[in-house]
Design a protein around this motif. Structure first.
Motif, mmCIF file in Angstrom:
data_model
loop_
_atom_site.group_PDB
_atom_site.id
_atom_site.type_symbol
_atom_site.label_atom_id
_atom_site.label_comp_id
_atom_site.label_asym_id
_atom_site.label_seq_id
_atom_site.Cartn_x
_atom_site.Cartn_y
_atom_site.Cartn_z
ATOM 1 N N ALA A 1 -20.187 26.750 17.773
ATOM 2 C CA ALA A 1 -19.230 27.557 18.254
ATOM 3 C C ALA A 1 -18.348 26.635 19.171
ATOM 4 C CB ALA A 1 -19.815 28.672 19.089
ATOM 5 N N SER B 1 -25.440 30.090 23.414
ATOM 6 C CA SER B 1 -24.479 30.563 22.350
ATOM 7 C C SER B 1 -23.377 29.621 22.269
ATOM 8 C CB SER B 1 -24.073 32.101 22.960
ATOM 9 O OG SER B 1 -24.992 33.005 22.914
ATOM 10 N N SER C 1 -19.564 30.758 15.564
ATOM 11 C CA SER C 1 -18.226 31.114 15.616
ATOM 12 C C SER C 1 -17.399 31.190 14.316
ATOM 13 C CB SER C 1 -17.495 30.233 16.927
ATOM 14 O OG SER C 1 -16.103 30.167 16.700
ATOM 15 N N ASN D 1 -21.439 37.294 24.034
ATOM 16 C CA ASN D 1 -22.948 37.200 23.424
ATOM 17 C C ASN D 1 -23.983 36.595 24.030
ATOM 18 O OD1 ASN D 1 -24.752 37.617 20.544
ATOM 19 N ND2 ASN D 1 -25.065 35.522 21.492
ATOM 20 N N GLN E 1 -16.567 38.276 12.250
ATOM 21 C CA GLN E 1 -17.672 38.603 13.209
ATOM 22 C C GLN E 1 -18.769 37.610 12.445
ATOM 23 O OE1 GLN E 1 -19.134 42.380 14.348
ATOM 24 N NE2 GLN E 1 -17.652 43.193 12.973
ATOM 25 N N ASP F 1 -12.980 34.471 19.998
ATOM 26 C CA ASP F 1 -13.593 35.055 18.437
ATOM 27 C C ASP F 1 -13.163 36.275 17.918
ATOM 28 O OD1 ASP F 1 -14.781 32.478 18.235
ATOM 29 O OD2 ASP F 1 -16.709 33.358 18.427
ATOM 30 N N GLY G 1 -14.354 31.493 25.598
ATOM 31 C CA GLY G 1 -15.696 31.954 24.990
ATOM 32 C C GLY G 1 -15.371 33.353 24.403
ATOM 33 N N CYS G 2 -14.094 33.820 24.644
ATOM 34 C CA CYS G 2 -13.967 35.209 24.221
ATOM 35 C C CYS G 2 -12.832 35.248 23.017
ATOM 36 C CB CYS G 2 -13.449 36.197 25.428
ATOM 37 S SG CYS G 2 -14.490 36.417 26.812
ATOM 38 N N ARG H 1 -19.486 31.328 22.880
ATOM 39 C CA ARG H 1 -19.489 32.821 22.514
ATOM 40 C C ARG H 1 -20.033 33.654 23.870
ATOM 41 N NH1 ARG H 1 -22.997 34.771 18.132
ATOM 42 N NH2 ARG H 1 -24.565 33.240 18.863
ATOM 43 N N GLU I 1 -29.333 36.373 20.131
ATOM 44 C CA GLU I 1 -28.119 37.345 19.822
ATOM 45 C C GLU I 1 -28.337 38.190 20.902
ATOM 46 O OE1 GLU I 1 -25.498 36.854 17.751
ATOM 47 O OE2 GLU I 1 -26.569 34.924 17.155
#
Length: 595
Positions: free
Chosen positions: A368, A364, A472, A375, A467, A461, A458-459, A372, A314
């Motif tokens: 997902a 990440s 995801s 992240n 969150q 979410d 990837g952006c 992500r 993370e």
């Protein structure tokens, strides 16, 4: 070629130092002149392009290979003649690795592995591991791997040779303590389990038996696996895993843990595994998540031929920003507040004990569907920064496949490229614009669309209003576990914008023109990822009774999506594990027919 006429160069990774010279080589310049220079650092090089021609100074074969690769990138952007340049380059970290999970259902085909090795070479990755639980074809254990399309000894030797041709070390990998659920589900192996019937989390969720009892029988079992696996690899390195031993002390070892403590019992079994690897003349790598909680024991580990792998997936955060229930759930997985602030805390027990260690961030992309990216970028940058400043011997970018490896494999190329770049030279690559470099060198997309599409995917979410950690919201919604994986409030306006964004990104993928060997497969699997994400968004709307298609239409859409997931999978991966992976989507599909 005069310097003023030279277009901006795109190089992957960005070099440590680049200097423009007044003039480049003449069109009739002789062949590249190379000189071995023992005064340089390992893997380093100097590349000079001037009126005298092209010259490379290097210490070793790796430096020469990287210099030639840089030269080829420059040639591809210089149709009118080479520019005048002097490049001085070399790595922050001697080992820059990639670990691909081949145990959560998806085992790549040989063609996919060959393409992967080519890309790792491009990115200057020099260490590769295939994370293994049950997907190696051990001679005496066919019931465990029978339906998994496992890697065979011949596969490993073929891949090992392929890697060595490109200066990449293929290291053996076999988890030997935790994450043994694929073994322990079989009756023949249940006697080796710490808790044969499994346990429950603090939240009451069932957890299958996954940890070996730290016994003489378990050690002999592990030694037998390693004795068969390891000789197939030329590398001296062996990753024995030993992470997330959640059941330890809750079954057969309960009395020993009460008497000597969980850390001591864990260490004793780990030392037995390390000794076995050392007796084979190999170097042992192990995940450091358990012993980071017991820093007083780290000093008892052998310093020779032992490497701790400090992993964390993370971006650095302030734990107080997390809701209480989320922090409790993370604590159940060994992630109390101190571990959430970044890699510095994870490496400290090993650095203080002067034990060799690597940092291990992640792509990440698991759990997902679209990745992500924010992240991933922050996690990878944090890892590389801490590694460079704390004496780490390497950085291993991990790529997991939790919950059936539903994500498109190509989704990992964006974070992998960035991770490889910051591991090579953190300062030069921290702010690297990765998307256009993927288009130029990985996808060979002359339309310049695929890299940007990956980044945009990837952006997305954030548009959901939810969150999540290690997941995801869209993936969680697709599999029906939003309440367990996410927090926050679903944003109705954001979901509307999300559908529009998915359509725009899909149009970019369709407009791309990748020239790489797997270009069509990449386009298709990314479009499939968008489709699954769209269904996840509809399911989020369904949770709060926002507009979405009727149940029958949702059922038809997911039925078609499952068929397309099967086709995309078989284009890059072996069939074993596919049905197990799709069963997760089929459980969601059943909701539409049982309501």
């Amino acid at each position: 070629m005069p310097t003023g006429d030279a277009p901006p160069l795109r190089l992957l990774p960005a070099p440590r130092r680049i200097e423009r010279l007044e003039r480049g080589p003449a069109a009739s310049a002789p062949e590249v002149a190379t000189l071995r220079d023992p005064s340089q650092e390992a893997q380093s090089f100097e590349l000079q392009l001037d009126v005298h021609g092209v010259r490379i100074r290097h210490r070793d074969a790796a430096g020469l290979r990287y210099a030639r690769a840089t030269l080829e990138q420059i040639r591809g952007q210089s149709p009118g003649g080479l520019p005048g340049l002097r490049i001085v380059d070399g790595p922050d970290l001697p080992v820059r690795g990639y670990m691909l999970d081949v145990s959560r259902d998806r085992v790549p085909t040989r063609a996919s592995l060959e393409q992967l090795v080519k890309r790792l070479d491009l990115l200057r990755i020099n260490h590769l591991e295939l994370y293994t639980e049950h997907t190696f074809a051990y001679r005496e254990h066919e019931p465990v791997w029978r339906d998994a399309s496992p890697l065979t000894a011949l596969d490993i030797r073929w891949l090992d040779d392929l890697c060595r041709q490109r200066g990449i070390e293929l290291a053996a990998n076999q988890n030997c303590f935790g994450h043994m659920e694929r073994w322990l589900r079989h009756e023949a192996y249940r006697p080796l389990a710490e808790v044969p019937d499994g346990t429950r989390t603090r939240q009451g969720e069932p957890r299958a038996a996954a940890t070996l009892a730290p016994s003489a029988e378990s050690l002999a079992f592990v030694q037998g696996l390693l004795a068969e696996l390891v000789p197939n690899f030329a590398s001296r390195r062996v990753n024995v895993g030993c992470d997330e031993t959640f059941e330890l002390g809750r079954g057969r070892s309960a009395a020993a843990v009460r008497e000597r403590g969980a850390g001591r019992v864990y260490l004793e079994f780990l030392l037995g595994i390390l000794e076995s690897v050392h007796e084979m003349g190999r170097e042992a790598l192990f995940w450091g998540d358990i012993l980071r909680h017991h820093p007083e024991l780290v000093g008892e580990l052998p310093r020779r031929d032992t490497i701790a792998l400090a992993w964390h997936y993370e971006a650095p955060l302030e734990p107080s920003e997390l809701p209480g229930p989320v922090r409790e759930r993370l604590a159940d997985f060994g992630l109390s507040d101190v571990w959430l602030s970044g890699f510095e805390a994870h490496v400290e027990p090993f650095a203080s004990a002067d034990l060799p260690f690597w940092v291990c961030p992640g792509t990440s992309t698991w759990n997902a569907l679209l990745g992500r990216w924010p992240n991933a970028r922050a996690n990878l940058a944090d890892a590389a920064s801490v590694a460079a400043g704390s004496g780490a011997g390497g950085m291993l970018v991990t790529d997991w496949g939790d919950n059936g490896h539903l994500q498109p494999p190509s989704q990992s190329l964006l974070p992998l490229a960035y991770g490889a770049a910051v591991a090579w030279c953190f300062e030069a690559n921290l702010d690297l614009e990765v998307a256009p470099l993927l288009d130029a060198f990985v996808f060979e997309d002359d339309a310049g669309e695929l890299g940007g599409a990956l980044e945009a995917m990837g952006c997305l979410d954030a548009l959901t209003g939810l969150q999540a950690m290690n997941a995801s919201p869209l993936h969680a919604a697709l599999l029906g576990n939003t309440s367990q994986r996410t927090w926050g409030r679903i944003d109705a306006d954001g979901l509307g914008g999300l559908h529009e964004a998915l359509a725009r990104i899909g149009a970019r993928i369709e407009a791309s023109r990748p020239g790489c060997a797997d270009g069509e497969a990449v386009q298709r699997e990314l479009l499939q990822g968008l489709r699954l994400a769209r269904h996840g968004a509809w399911r989020l709307a369904r949770e709060v009774d926002l507009p979405r298609p009727p149940e029958a239409e949702l059922g038809r859409d997911l039925t078609e999506a499952i068929a397309e997931q099967r086709a995309c999978w078989l284009a890059s991966s072996r069939p074993g594990g596919l049905d197990d992976s799709l069963s997760r989507l089929e459980r969601t599909l059943a909701e539409y027919t049982t309501r």
